[in-house]
Design an enzyme around this catalytic site. Structure first.
Site, PDB file in Angstrom:
ATOM      1  N   LEU A  10      20.877  29.165  11.379  1.00  0.00           N
ATOM      2  CA  LEU A  10      19.630  29.640  11.997  1.00  0.00           C
ATOM      3  C   LEU A  10      18.384  29.282  11.185  1.00  0.00           C
ATOM      4  O   LEU A  10      17.576  30.153  10.887  1.00  0.00           O
ATOM      5  CB  LEU A  10      19.684  31.154  12.190  1.00  0.00           C
ATOM      6  CG  LEU A  10      20.484  31.667  13.396  1.00  0.00           C
ATOM      7  CD1 LEU A  10      20.412  33.186  13.466  1.00  0.00           C
ATOM      8  CD2 LEU A  10      19.981  31.066  14.702  1.00  0.00           C
ATOM      9  N   SER A  34      24.422  33.278   5.560  1.00  0.00           N
ATOM     10  CA  SER A  34      23.919  34.547   5.031  1.00  0.00           C
ATOM     11  C   SER A  34      23.610  35.465   6.215  1.00  0.00           C
ATOM     12  O   SER A  34      22.779  35.125   7.068  1.00  0.00           O
ATOM     13  CB  SER A  34      22.649  34.382   4.199  1.00  0.00           C
ATOM     14  OG  SER A  34      22.384  33.048   3.953  1.00  0.00           O
ATOM     15  N   SER A 128      15.936  15.313  19.108  1.00  0.00           N
ATOM     16  CA  SER A 128      14.619  14.935  18.600  1.00  0.00           C
ATOM     17  C   SER A 128      13.523  15.751  19.258  1.00  0.00           C
ATOM     18  O   SER A 128      13.625  16.133  20.417  1.00  0.00           O
ATOM     19  CB  SER A 128      14.346  13.452  18.854  1.00  0.00           C
ATOM     20  OG  SER A 128      13.033  13.152  18.420  1.00  0.00           O
ATOM     21  N   ASN A 186      14.994   7.225  15.040  1.00  0.00           N
ATOM     22  CA  ASN A 186      14.227   7.528  13.836  1.00  0.00           C
ATOM     23  C   ASN A 186      13.691   6.258  13.189  1.00  0.00           C
ATOM     24  O   ASN A 186      12.564   6.242  12.683  1.00  0.00           O
ATOM     25  CB  ASN A 186      15.088   8.308  12.831  1.00  0.00           C
ATOM     26  CG  ASN A 186      15.141   9.778  13.163  1.00  0.00           C
ATOM     27  OD1 ASN A 186      15.013  10.153  14.322  1.00  0.00           O
ATOM     28  ND2 ASN A 186      15.353  10.608  12.172  1.00  0.00           N
TER      29      ASN A 186
END
Ligand code: 6PG
Length: 469
Positions: A10, A34, A128, A186
């Site tokens: 996240l 975590s 993207s 990219n």
């Protein structure tokens, strides 16, 4: 609540993607190494929404509808392997693991192969659009099995950007295809950015416009064939002032470019396959050279460029020439990128569809641009197109922009301004359109010192000349 899909990792991109999914009506399970990160999300941006806030991996897996779908959004490299090692034992045949980061395509191929043995579908998915795109609609480039894609398509096609009624998300091909296409994206992004910087550098050296004038120039360019996200943000950058000093922010940003690595991967593989990728290659080099700030400052005191005079020509004409150079060079960069994708597709038997690729780059992603409509059309009309330059629309555009392109490069040379990508793009154009190149001399040299032999223009066969007699 059973979740349609789950996401592990996240950070901002992950958070924004799940918020996007949830807003499109999907139930999403979220998990993070975590637990505090999950708790923070639960109390913050995720509050009151359709999420399973999983505190353990078992809870996360248990909440997923079958076939289970879990997307990993962690740093590319070892962290991805670590998550797979924990997740795979909890998954069953038919389930799907997705890596949504900028992973190296060969890593994706390796992981796909390993998980296939357990019947797990592994997807390498290029995403993207940055944080904003993730939240509001990115361009999505999925690679993996056809079967797995059937289960994923309803989700990804719904959260992707939409252009002319088409979602910017199509199945690219098997195993590493999605991550490869994202890497090529990219690389093209590197090229586009460097070309814009060269336009800025040439105009600055010759005409020295103010930041506001630059903003105006780029705003105008954005109404032309150059219409694109990167030109748009460039005009916005020039307008923004630094609150501390009141100066344009662009003038206080240090001229040292960073890079995470996808540009280097793109160029490295192009070289390995024997595909010219000079525009993107020069863009990668330009970033590296920019990072040698101290060396450049020292060298600037020793090595002098040409004496320059104030520009006496027509300002508007030079601005137009630089605009044309930018557009033509951009076409070269995409032409090279597409050739690279063609070679990779053959090498790995991916069956890439270039019309599809150009179409999903039209929206959501960093390189989104109006002219991608034309590239889409070119490949849809002629899927076997050898080089984008040969498509009639682009051949015309190059004819039209050629005088300005040459003038811009000449101006750069005259003012001693480095324009590696403009120049290499023009050299690519001049090489590709030349029926004759000086490689006859090169072959003679090879034959002279190494007896490497040569072919003749006047008869078939392999020859060696007696250079030493
Ligand atoms: C995108 C971007 C994204 C990211 C790159 C930048 O498509 O959303 O390309 O992937 O911004 O990591 O890469 P560099 O750090 O190499 O410039």
């Amino acid at each position: 609540m059973q979740a349609d899909i789950g996401l592990i990792g996240l950070a901002v991109m992950g958070e924004n993607l799940v918020l996007n999914m949830e807003s499109k009506g999907f139930n999403v399970a979220v998990f993070n190494r975590s637990v505090e990160v999950v708790e923070k999300f639960e109390a913050g941006r995720g509050k009151g929404k359709n999420f399973v806030f999983a505190k353990t991996l078992e809870e996360f897996v248990g909440s997923l509808k079958r076939p289970r779908k879990a997307q990993i959004m962690v740093k590319a490299g070892a962290p991805v392997d670590a998550v797979i090692a924990q997740l795979a034992p909890l998954f069953e045949a038919g389930d799907i693991i997705i890596d949504g980061g900028n992973s190296l395509w060969t890593d994706t191929q390796r992981r796909e192969k390993a998980l296939k043995e357990k019947g797990i579908h592994y997807f390498g998915v290029g995403v993207s659009g940055g944080e904003e795109g993730a939240l509001k609609g990115p361009s999505i480039m999925p690679g993996g099995s056809k079967e797995g894609w059937q289960a994923l398509a309803p989700i990804y096609q719904k959260i992707a950007a939409v252009v002319e009624g088409e979602p910017c998300c199509r199945h690219m091909g098997p195993d590493g295809a999605g991550h490869y296409v994202k890497m090529a994206h990219n690389g093209i992004e590197y090229g586009d950015m460097q070309l814009i910087c060269e336009a800025y550098a040439i105009l600055k050296a010759a005409l020295n416009p103010t930041a506001d004038e630059f903003a105006e120039i780029f705003t105008e360019w954005n109404k032309t064939d150059l219409d694109s996200f990167l030109i748009e943000i460039t005009s916005k950058i020039f307008k923004r002032k630094d609150p501390e000093t009141g100066k344009p922010i662009v003038d206080i940003v240090l001229d040292k470019a960073g890079q995470k690595g996808t540009g280097k991967w793109t160029v490295g593989h192009a070289v390995e396959m024997g595909v010219p990728l000079s525009v993107i290659g020069s863009a990668v080099d330009a970033r590296i050279l920019s990072s040698l700030k101290d060396e450049r400052v020292a060298a600037s005191k020793v090595l002098k460029g040409p004496e320059t005079k104030p520009y006496t020509g027509d300002r508007a004409a030079l601005i137009a020439a630089v605009r044309d150079a930018l557009y033509a060079s951009k076409i070269m960069s995409y032409a090279q990128g597409m050739v690279q994708l063609g070679h990779a597709s053959e090498l790995y038997n991916w069956g890439l569809n270039f019309g599809d690729i150009a179409s999903i780059w039209r929206g959501g992603c960093i390189i989104r641009a109006r002219f991608l409509n034309r590239i889409t059309e070119a490949y849809r009309k002629n899927p076997g197109l050898k080089n984008l330059m040969l498509d009639p629309f682009f051949a015309d555009a190059l004819q039209r922009t050629q005088p300005g392109w040459r003038k811009a490069v000449q101006t750069a040379i005259e003012y001693g301004v480095a324009s590696p990508s403009f120049s290499s793009a023009l050299s690519y154009f001049d090489s590709y359109r030349s029926a004759n190149l000086p490689a006859n001399l090169l072959q003679a040299q090879r034959d002279f010192f190494g007896a490497h032999t040569f072919e003749r223009v006047d008869k078939p066969g392999i020859f060696h000349a007696d250079w030493y007699s």
